[in-house]
Design a protein around this motif. Structure first.
Motif, PDB file in Angstrom:
ATOM      1  N   VAL A 146       5.866   7.257 -14.532  1.00  0.00           N
ATOM      2  CA  VAL A 146       6.874   7.627 -13.545  1.00  0.00           C
ATOM      3  C   VAL A 146       7.293   9.079 -13.755  1.00  0.00           C
ATOM      4  CG1 VAL A 146       9.187   7.143 -12.656  1.00  0.00           C
ATOM      5  CG2 VAL A 146       7.716   5.255 -13.401  1.00  0.00           C
ATOM      6  N   VAL A 147       7.311   9.845 -12.666  1.00  0.00           N
ATOM      7  CA  VAL A 147       7.780  11.230 -12.692  1.00  0.00           C
ATOM      8  C   VAL A 147       9.127  11.276 -11.973  1.00  0.00           C
ATOM      9  CG1 VAL A 147       7.329  13.614 -12.025  1.00  0.00           C
ATOM     10  CG2 VAL A 147       5.426  12.114 -12.683  1.00  0.00           C
TER      11      VAL A 147
ATOM     12  N   ASP B  28       3.250  19.677  -8.253  1.00  0.00           N
ATOM     13  CA  ASP B  28       1.953  19.084  -7.923  1.00  0.00           C
ATOM     14  C   ASP B  28       0.964  19.149  -9.076  1.00  0.00           C
ATOM     15  OD1 ASP B  28       2.481  18.282  -5.215  1.00  0.00           O
ATOM     16  OD2 ASP B  28       2.480  20.400  -4.680  1.00  0.00           O
TER      17      ASP B  28
ATOM     18  N   PHE C  25       0.282  11.784  -6.871  1.00  0.00           N
ATOM     19  CA  PHE C  25       1.224  10.694  -7.127  1.00  0.00           C
ATOM     20  C   PHE C  25       1.662  10.076  -5.806  1.00  0.00           C
ATOM     21  CE2 PHE C  25       3.573  14.776  -7.972  1.00  0.00           C
ATOM     22  CZ  PHE C  25       4.044  14.943  -6.676  1.00  0.00           C
ATOM     23  N   ARG C  26       2.270   8.921  -5.910  1.00  0.00           N
ATOM     24  CA  ARG C  26       2.904   8.279  -4.765  1.00  0.00           C
ATOM     25  C   ARG C  26       4.411   8.452  -4.894  1.00  0.00           C
ATOM     26  NH1 ARG C  26      -0.261   2.626  -3.345  1.00  0.00           N
ATOM     27  NH2 ARG C  26      -2.361   3.512  -3.254  1.00  0.00           N
ATOM     28  N   THR C  27       5.063   8.719  -3.787  1.00  0.00           N
ATOM     29  CA  THR C  27       6.511   8.953  -3.805  1.00  0.00           C
ATOM     30  C   THR C  27       7.254   7.685  -3.423  1.00  0.00           C
ATOM     31  OG1 THR C  27       6.248  11.304  -3.276  1.00  0.00           O
ATOM     32  CG2 THR C  27       8.384  10.293  -2.804  1.00  0.00           C
TER      33      THR C  27
ATOM     34  N   PRO D 192       0.866  15.446 -12.201  1.00  0.00           N
ATOM     35  CA  PRO D 192      -0.024  14.299 -12.419  1.00  0.00           C
ATOM     36  C   PRO D 192      -1.206  14.615 -13.324  1.00  0.00           C
ATOM     37  CG  PRO D 192       0.641  14.403 -10.125  1.00  0.00           C
ATOM     38  CD  PRO D 192       1.122  15.675 -10.768  1.00  0.00           C
TER      39      PRO D 192
ATOM     40  N   LYS E 173      -0.454   3.311 -10.986  1.00  0.00           N
ATOM     41  CA  LYS E 173      -0.178   4.478 -10.150  1.00  0.00           C
ATOM     42  C   LYS E 173       0.695   5.455 -10.925  1.00  0.00           C
ATOM     43  CE  LYS E 173       0.258   1.577  -5.969  1.00  0.00           C
ATOM     44  NZ  LYS E 173       0.444   0.283  -6.631  1.00  0.00           N
ATOM     45  N   ILE E 174       0.669   6.703 -10.466  1.00  0.00           N
ATOM     46  CA  ILE E 174       1.654   7.680 -10.911  1.00  0.00           C
ATOM     47  C   ILE E 174       2.705   7.747  -9.817  1.00  0.00           C
ATOM     48  CG2 ILE E 174       2.090  10.069 -11.559  1.00  0.00           C
ATOM     49  CD1 ILE E 174      -0.801  10.277 -12.445  1.00  0.00           C
ATOM     50  N   ILE E 175       3.933   7.393 -10.162  1.00  0.00           N
ATOM     51  CA  ILE E 175       5.010   7.290  -9.180  1.00  0.00           C
ATOM     52  C   ILE E 175       5.952   8.472  -9.334  1.00  0.00           C
ATOM     53  CG2 ILE E 175       6.880   5.866  -8.301  1.00  0.00           C
ATOM     54  CD1 ILE E 175       4.138   4.560  -8.088  1.00  0.00           C
ATOM     55  N   ARG E 176       6.199   9.165  -8.234  1.00  0.00           N
ATOM     56  CA  ARG E 176       7.206  10.232  -8.209  1.00  0.00           C
ATOM     57  C   ARG E 176       8.486   9.681  -7.585  1.00  0.00           C
ATOM     58  NH1 ARG E 176       8.504  13.385  -3.707  1.00  0.00           N
ATOM     59  NH2 ARG E 176       9.897  15.127  -4.165  1.00  0.00           N
TER      60      ARG E 176
END
Length: 765
Positions: free
Chosen positions: A297-298, A466, A486-488, A469, A251-254
């Motif tokens: 991770v963002v 936004d 992304f998922r927060t 990602p 996943k891309i995690i914010r």
């Protein structure tokens, strides 16, 4: 190519122990939430939860439902068929850990009713679970050890052992009543766990295959297939702790760090916290570090504020994520030194297009009140011990003294040099590192646009959040994904659901945060008095304070030294600042660790009172004393000190200062005369200079201090540390809304004050 390999790795490597609710009755395992298995296994889960299971076999329907807190659980079991079987069982289970969670004891009380008899059978069943090493678990329980009622239940002895063979395979052996022997093999692969149970000896001839997996980190489900190759049952469980290894895909995690991050959470009355506590941030990073799917991770720093110590803690966790193979992007809408320090090790820095880039250096204005007070007719009668103890000058002088200015300017330059060196070594323009001279040139412009920051090499690109990602996937993996999201994951106190069998030692955490006053004194002393009975092996004192009330600081130091009687080692960790009374408290520890850029020192004291006789005269007020002795009204704000009273006050401060330098000498091994002449008198310095001087024994952050705790308390590396917080939030209460706060406020106003404090010096981070 390497980036693609890393991406594939994170997509496929969710190898984990997916918790298997109710999968077996093996006494060496903690399945079934401990509600239906070995009662000792309930507290080994360390997570509140609930369980529902169903099974239909040989015409018998079995339904189980239960729930548990950390140490207490309750369950209900119902079995019936169409031939008259009708049985129900209610149970209450209690369990607790022993010896750093290497052993667990539990007991279960059960009420059993059946169509076969009239009345209720009551039983008591104890159990024990022993885990001498992280790869082996030994269990024993005795069902129906004590019983009372019409059925006269048979005692059933259960014993077994489980051996974990690496991260993927485990084998369990179980024996019931020394007659029925069986084996359970479990394989964990790609986020799923397969269990194969087989009989070895005895009358039990039932084979079973169980498949389980986790959903969303909190829910687990299993399916049971018996020896007729048909699914005959299943279960679903919930636990409040999150399993960080439950993800099946990358996943891309914010991570939103979009408000103040402080040592402890700040809270006003009963409202929501106005800041994110450092422990929440550390907990979130622990989840990210243990989650193999958190490959990118963002860190969203929009609206972030935090001091350099907090930023450095975030930077250290970024380094850990990268060392694990993760990728990290920092997003900013306001680019300042503190934010850049937090992002010093990220892979990319993305800046919002309209962001300000502020690179001004360090500076702070000091407001002097003497002229204003003179106009009011108010005289501040403060005395001090220490030529560099500049706090008193705000009220007794019109400008900084030579000593104070020299000390503060040196401090500013030292901290700024550390910031420049840190960022110059991280930020590059093309393939050439930005040197410190280039950073000095940038500091000549008051504000630079986001585009200017990019041209200077201090940002990689300008985008909106936004768009990050898609940018990340294209930059790191060459993938065009314009609709990527992304998922927060917000910082939280959610526990990690940890199926590790590692031992865990409790270490207490005490925060000395903000100004030290009578309220903090009371809370800290109460916490330290409870400490010996809490089963902790050591104490970590986290300090981010300029000091405060000198007497309160001395009392807290005394309480720390009192812990020597209980053989509780203490480590002090100085974050952003640990000066004056706060440094006094740090000297109560066995070892002091400070951030390289922390503000340390200010060994000194000042005190006195406010004389408002001039103001009273201006507005027509007159005070007439009534007293038994000449100096009975010495503390009155209606008159100035006499020379005799000033001499007595100075004598007290000289005595306290002598005690202060003695405390420092005892803690550091530096001769007391050297402490006074070279490092005392109110001098402040950065952490690395304090280390060179011997005022602190090591440099580093929170986890470095924990490493020292581990050494002093002889905690093995194989043993995890569980932090027990003594104070978790910094609540602000209006003095007149709380009777105790009001009494403390009045008490502090009416007495002569003695302060060991260094006011805030630096702004503009």
């Amino acid at each position: 190519m390497m980036r693609k390999i890393i991406a594939a790795f994170f997509a496929l490597s969710a190898l984990s122990y997916a918790y298997l609710p109710g999968e077996s009755g093996f006494v060496s395992l903690d399945g079934g939430h401990g509600v239906f298995g070995n009662p000792a296994g309930l507290s080994s889960l360390d997570s509140k939860g609930a369980l529902l299971s169903y099974q239909f076999d040989d015409g018998i329907t079995e339904l189980r439902i239960g729930g548990n807190l950390d140490r207490l659980g309750a369950g209900f079991e119902y079995r019936f068929n169409d031939k008259g079987m009708d049985e129900s069982r209610w149970n209450l289970t209690y369990s607790f850990p022993l010896f750093d969670r290497s052993a667990f004891l539990g007991s279960r009380f059960m009420a059993f009713r059946s169509a076969d008899f009239t009345g209720t059978e009551w039983t008591f069943s104890p159990g024990i679970l022993i885990r001498p090493f992280r790869f082996i678990s030994l269990g024993y329980s005795c069902d129906n050890l004590l019983y009372l009622g019409p059925a006269s239940m048979e005692r059933i002895h259960n014993a077994g052992a489980t051996l974990r063979l690496g991260s993927f395979l485990s084998a369990s052996y179980d024996v019931e009543n020394w007659k029925e022997h069986r084996l359970l093999l479990e394989l964990s692969l790609y986020g799923y766990r397969f269990g194969f149970k087989m009989p070895l000896y005895g009358d039990d001839d039932e084979f079973a295959l169980t498949l389980s997996t986790s959903f969303g980190g909190h829910v687990d489900a299993s399916l049971k297939i018996l020896d007729d190759f048909l699914p005959k049952g299943g279960s679903i469980g919930f636990h409040s702790a999150r399993n960080p290894q439950s993800s099946h895909a990358a996943k891309i995690i914010r991570v939103p760090l979009n408000m103040e991050v402080s040592e402890v959470e700040k809270k006003f009355l009963f409202f929501e916290p106005s800041s994110i506590g450092l422990m929440r941030v550390r907990n979130l990073f622990e989840h990210l570090l243990r989650d193999p799917a958190a490959g990118l991770v963002v860190l969203d720093f929009s609206g972030y504020t935090g001091n350099l110590a907090i930023s450095e803690e975030i930077n250290r966790y970024v380094k850990m994520l990268k060392s694990r193979g993760g990728l990290v992007i920092a997003y900013m809408d306001d680019v300042r030194p503190a934010v850049l320090m937090a992002a010093a090790s990220v892979d990319r820095i993305v800046v919002e297009p309209s962001a300000h880039f502020t690179w001004l250096g360090l500076g702070g204005g000091i407001t002097f009140y003497k002229g204003f007070l003179d106009k009011l007719g108010v005289k501040v009668e403060f005395l001090r011990h220490g030529a560099y103890k500049s706090a008193v000058e705000l009220y007794t002088a019109d400008s900084m003294s030579v000593n104070a200015r020299e000390n503060v300017e040196t401090l500013y330059k030292d901290i700024w040099e550390l910031i420049r060196m840190r960022l110059a070594s991280r930020i590059k323009t093309g393939s050439t590192p930005v040197n410190t001279e280039k950073l000095d040139e940038l500091a000549q412009k008051p504000v630079i646009t986001a585009t200017g920051a990019k041209k200077a090499g201090l940002a990689d690109t300008t985008l909106y959040i936004d768009q990050v990602p898609s940018y990340a996937l294209k930059t790191f993996f060459g993938i065009d994904a314009p609709y990527a999201g992304f998922r927060t994951w917000s910082p939280s106190n959610t526990k990690i659901f940890d199926e590790s069998w590692s031992h865990r030692t409790k270490v207490a955490l005490l925060n000395i945060n903000g100004t030290i006053d009578s309220k903090m004194e009371t809370a800290v002393l109460e916490g330290l008095r409870r400490l010996p009975g809490m089963g902790v092996k050591a104490l970590l004192v986290r300090i981010s304070s300029p000091g405060g009330n000198a007497i309160a600081s001395d009392k807290i130091w005394g309480a720390l030294k009192n812990l020597n009687r209980f053989n509780i080692p203490i480590v002090a960790s100085i974050g952003n600042i640990g000066t004056s009374g706060a440094y006094y408290i740090a000297c109560g520890a066995d070892k002091i660790i400070a951030e390289p850029f922390a503000i340390v020192g200010s060994i000194g004291i000042y005190g006195g009172k406010i004389d408002v006789s001039g103001l009273m005269k201006k507005i027509g007020l007159r005070n007439e004393p009534v007293k038994t002795n000449d100096y009975s009204d010495a503390r009155s704000f209606a008159r100035p000190w006499t020379d005799t009273e000033k001499a007595a006050l100075q004598e007290y401060m000289d005595d306290f200062y002598n005690r202060f330098t003695g405390v420092v000498s005892q803690a550091t091994g530096i001769n007391q005369a050297v402490v006074d002449s070279v490092y005392g008198g109110g001098r402040v310095m950065v952490g690395w200079k304090a280390k060179e001087a011997g005022l602190v024994q090591g440099l580093g952050g929170f986890d470095d201090a924990l490493d020292e705790v581990r050494k002093l308390a002889d905690i093995p590396k194989s043993t995890d540390i569980e932090l027990v917080q003594l104070n978790t939030e910094d609540s602000f209460i209006v003095p007149f809304a709380d009777t105790k706060a009001l009494s403390d406020f009045v008490r502090d106003m009416e007495r002569t004050q003695f302060w060991a404090i260094e006011p805030g010096l630096i702004n503009g981070y």
